[in-house]
Enzyme design. Structure first.
Site, mmCIF file in Angstrom:
data_model
loop_
_atom_site.group_PDB
_atom_site.id
_atom_site.type_symbol
_atom_site.label_atom_id
_atom_site.label_comp_id
_atom_site.label_asym_id
_atom_site.label_seq_id
_atom_site.Cartn_x
_atom_site.Cartn_y
_atom_site.Cartn_z
ATOM 1 N N ILE A 156 0.845 -1.208 0.000
ATOM 2 C CA ILE A 156 0.000 0.000 0.000
ATOM 3 C C ILE A 156 0.877 1.254 0.000
ATOM 4 C CG2 ILE A 156 -1.719 1.285 1.356
ATOM 5 C CD1 ILE A 156 -2.732 -1.560 2.300
ATOM 6 N N ALA A 235 -3.559 2.722 8.022
ATOM 7 C CA ALA A 235 -3.188 1.341 8.394
ATOM 8 C C ALA A 235 -4.060 0.810 9.532
ATOM 9 C CB ALA A 235 -1.711 1.294 8.748
ATOM 10 N N ARG A 236 -3.685 1.113 10.768
ATOM 11 C CA ARG A 236 -4.478 0.663 11.910
ATOM 12 C C ARG A 236 -4.424 1.729 13.003
ATOM 13 N NH1 ARG A 236 -6.675 -2.337 9.023
ATOM 14 N NH2 ARG A 236 -6.794 -4.619 9.097
ATOM 15 N N ASP A 260 -8.239 7.166 8.417
ATOM 16 C CA ASP A 260 -9.256 6.204 7.991
ATOM 17 C C ASP A 260 -9.509 5.211 9.117
ATOM 18 O OD1 ASP A 260 -11.031 5.003 6.100
ATOM 19 O OD2 ASP A 260 -9.583 3.390 5.808
ATOM 20 N N GLU A 265 -12.349 1.879 17.349
ATOM 21 C CA GLU A 265 -13.408 2.109 16.344
ATOM 22 C C GLU A 265 -14.683 1.372 16.791
ATOM 23 O OE1 GLU A 265 -11.931 0.765 12.542
ATOM 24 O OE2 GLU A 265 -10.159 2.019 12.727
ATOM 25 N N HIS A 283 -13.118 3.838 8.305
ATOM 26 C CA HIS A 283 -12.415 2.620 7.864
ATOM 27 C C HIS A 283 -12.898 2.151 6.485
ATOM 28 C CE1 HIS A 283 -10.019 -0.945 9.687
ATOM 29 N NE2 HIS A 283 -9.897 -0.920 8.368
ATOM 30 N N GLY A 285 -10.917 1.922 3.702
ATOM 31 C CA GLY A 285 -9.795 1.558 2.830
ATOM 32 C C GLY A 285 -10.134 0.648 1.664
ATOM 33 N N SER A 286 -10.709 -0.513 1.941
ATOM 34 C CA SER A 286 -10.940 -1.497 0.864
ATOM 35 C C SER A 286 -12.368 -1.454 0.337
ATOM 36 C CB SER A 286 -10.616 -2.899 1.390
ATOM 37 O OG SER A 286 -11.466 -3.209 2.477
HETATM 38 P P1 NAP Z 1 2.811 -5.012 3.615
HETATM 39 O O1 NAP Z 1 2.962 -5.125 2.145
HETATM 40 O O2 NAP Z 1 3.152 -6.169 4.479
HETATM 41 O O3 NAP Z 1 3.635 -3.722 4.083
HETATM 42 C C1 NAP Z 1 3.893 -3.418 5.410
HETATM 43 C C2 NAP Z 1 5.143 -2.566 5.464
HETATM 44 O O4 NAP Z 1 5.350 -2.147 6.814
HETATM 45 C C3 NAP Z 1 6.396 -3.304 5.021
HETATM 46 O O5 NAP Z 1 7.097 -2.510 4.127
HETATM 47 C C4 NAP Z 1 7.185 -3.511 6.305
HETATM 48 O O6 NAP Z 1 8.584 -3.459 6.016
HETATM 49 C C5 NAP Z 1 6.738 -2.316 7.137
HETATM 50 N N1 NAP Z 1 6.835 -2.583 8.579
HETATM 51 C C6 NAP Z 1 6.370 -3.654 9.264
HETATM 52 N N2 NAP Z 1 6.690 -3.565 10.562
HETATM 53 C C7 NAP Z 1 7.393 -2.409 10.698
HETATM 54 C C8 NAP Z 1 8.012 -1.766 11.791
HETATM 55 N N3 NAP Z 1 7.992 -2.305 13.016
HETATM 56 N N4 NAP Z 1 8.636 -0.586 11.575
HETATM 57 C C9 NAP Z 1 8.674 -0.047 10.341
HETATM 58 N N5 NAP Z 1 8.108 -0.615 9.253
HETATM 59 C C10 NAP Z 1 7.468 -1.774 9.436
HETATM 60 O O7 NAP Z 1 1.292 -4.656 4.008
HETATM 61 P P2 NAP Z 1 0.233 -3.844 3.126
HETATM 62 O O8 NAP Z 1 -0.539 -4.778 2.282
HETATM 63 O O9 NAP Z 1 0.880 -2.638 2.533
HETATM 64 O O10 NAP Z 1 -0.766 -3.387 4.317
HETATM 65 C C11 NAP Z 1 -0.281 -2.586 5.368
HETATM 66 C C12 NAP Z 1 -1.339 -2.438 6.467
HETATM 67 O O11 NAP Z 1 -2.397 -1.629 6.003
HETATM 68 C C13 NAP Z 1 -2.036 -3.750 6.875
HETATM 69 O O12 NAP Z 1 -1.271 -4.464 7.837
HETATM 70 C C14 NAP Z 1 -3.358 -3.289 7.404
HETATM 71 O O13 NAP Z 1 -3.304 -3.162 8.799
HETATM 72 C C15 NAP Z 1 -3.547 -1.919 6.777
HETATM 73 N N6 NAP Z 1 -4.725 -1.886 5.885
HETATM 74 C C16 NAP Z 1 -5.718 -0.997 6.151
HETATM 75 C C17 NAP Z 1 -6.831 -0.958 5.339
HETATM 76 C C18 NAP Z 1 -7.954 -0.001 5.602
HETATM 77 O O14 NAP Z 1 -9.107 -0.356 5.338
HETATM 78 N N7 NAP Z 1 -7.684 1.206 6.044
HETATM 79 C C19 NAP Z 1 -6.954 -1.818 4.227
HETATM 80 C C20 NAP Z 1 -5.880 -2.684 3.982
HETATM 81 C C21 NAP Z 1 -4.781 -2.716 4.817
HETATM 82 P P3 NAP Z 1 9.656 -4.244 6.925
HETATM 83 O O15 NAP Z 1 9.116 -5.627 7.112
HETATM 84 O O16 NAP Z 1 10.924 -4.179 6.139
HETATM 85 O O17 NAP Z 1 9.735 -3.483 8.207
#
Ligand code: NAP
Length: 317
Positions: A156, A235-236, A260, A265, A283, A285-286
């Site tokens: 994302i 994100a969350r 978002d 919530e 919320h 996002g999707s």
């Molecule tokens: P992703 O591809 O797994 O990306 C997560 C990123 O966060 C990775 O680049 C990871 O890199 C980094 N990360 C993880 N832990 C970290 C830490 N402790 N410090 C710094 N960076 C960190 O996940 P995604 O698909 O993009 O989704 C991300 C999040 O968006 C989901 O987990 C979900 O909670 C949220 N989301 C929200 C909605 C909504 O409706 N608003 C919809 C979908 C998703 P490294 O592993 O290298 O640290």
């Protein structure tokens, strides 16, 4: 035929598909099951298609019937599930990555635009009428040339970066590990949070909620931001400490927020109410037809794959 519990309503076509493939117990009233009810409803089931509103903590998981072998979460995030407890009980947990990246990134960009350009106040004034154009009416922050800090440059975050770059923003990011150059697309890497925050005129929180990231944006780390920064979170909610953020808005350390997601919530911390510039969504996002359909179908396919092969490519524990 395997029996599954579907804890929340899905779009109709996906419910029909779930019924074709499984003996599916649907939740046609879309009732929010308590933990007790969820345990009761899962008796005799082989799997659960869960949603982020289901709090599957260790206590709940330990009380699930032994017949449950998979928790297929209808989300990419899985902060609502205790992965370790599931693993200890021999339950696979799966998620729905990729299919929601574009829709969520769209909301991520909307948060940036909405917060920087004072969309909440603009909408309110337009609806009330009586506003008068003037050269300084609702002056906001222009994105062109502004530095965007992405905390969590995964699927994302990278998509948000691509759109923001086309708007003329300069992209910085922090992950625990540096991306390859093709994924960075010219973005500047910071190997620590302080480094990222200190250059974030606009911050976009895109990392998962985890033990490491809960309250990562707190009263101490907010101080690293430039004065008048804009903070957005797609994100969350658990990643931002609300009291600290509201305090930062009160003293104008933070200019505006775009959220978002937020803690607890759907109950928004009332401290945000008095900040008219706060651009806050429920919320979403999707929330597009294409994406919610793709997510539900993937959650169904994850269960199917797991029961057919004993494994699943989207298993996260
Ligand atoms: P992703 O591809 O797994 O990306 C997560 C990123 O966060 C990775 O680049 C990871 O890199 C980094 N990360 C993880 N832990 C970290 C830490 N402790 N410090 C710094 N960076 C960190 O996940 P995604 O698909 O993009 O989704 C991300 C999040 O968006 C989901 O987990 C979900 O909670 C949220 N989301 C929200 C909605 C909504 O409706 N608003 C919809 C979908 C998703 P490294 O592993 O290298 O640290």
């Amino acid at each position: 035929m395997k029996k599954i519990l579907v804890t929340r309503r899905l779009l109709r076509s996906c419910e029909d598909r779930a019924k074709e493939m499984f003996d599916a117990n649907l939740n046609l009233n879309d009732e929010l099951y308590s933990q007790k009810k969820l345990i009761e409803m899962s008796q005799g089931c082989d799997g659960i298609l869960s949603a982020l509103t289901d709090k599957l903590d260790a206590d709940t998981i330990n009380q699930l019937p032994n017949s449950i072998k998979i928790l297929s979460n209808f989300a990419v995030g899985f902060g609502n599930i205790d992965l370790e407890a599931a693993k200890n009980k021999g339950i696979a947990v799966t998620n729905t990555p990729d299919v929601l990246t574009d829709a969520t990134a769209e909301i991520g960009v909307l948060l940036i635009l909405g917060a920087c350009r004072r969309a909440s106040e603009g909408i309110e004034q337009a609806r009330q009428g009586g506003w008068v154009w003037s050269a300084d009416l609702l002056i906001g922050k222009q994105l062109t040339g502004t530095r965007l800090g992405i905390l969590g440059m995964g699927r994302i975050g990278q998509k948000i970066a691509k759109v923001a770059k086309s708007l003329g923003m300069i992209i910085h990011y922090h992950n625990r590990s540096k991306l390859s150059e093709d994924k960075e697309q010219g973005a500047i890497y910071h190997d620590n949070l302080k480094g990222l925050l200190s250059v974030s005129d606009v911050l976009s929180v895109c990392c998962p909620a985890s033990k490491e990231t809960i309250d990562m944006i707190n009263k101490d780390t907010i101080e690293y931001l430039p004065k008048g920064a804009v903070v957005t979170n797609v994100a969350r909610g658990d990643i931002i400490e609300d009291e600290a953020m509201i305090d930062a808005l009160n003293r104008r350390k933070v200019y505006a927020v775009g959220l978002d997601v937020y803690k607890n919530e759907p109950h928004l911390n009332k401290g945000y109410y008095k900040h008219k510039s706060a651009f806050i969504l429920p919320h979403l996002g999707s929330a597009t037809k294409e994406t919610r359909t793709a997510m539900a179908n993937l959650a169904i396919d994850n269960i199917d794959e797991f029961f057919k092969t004993g494994n699943c490519k989207n298993k996260v524990n």
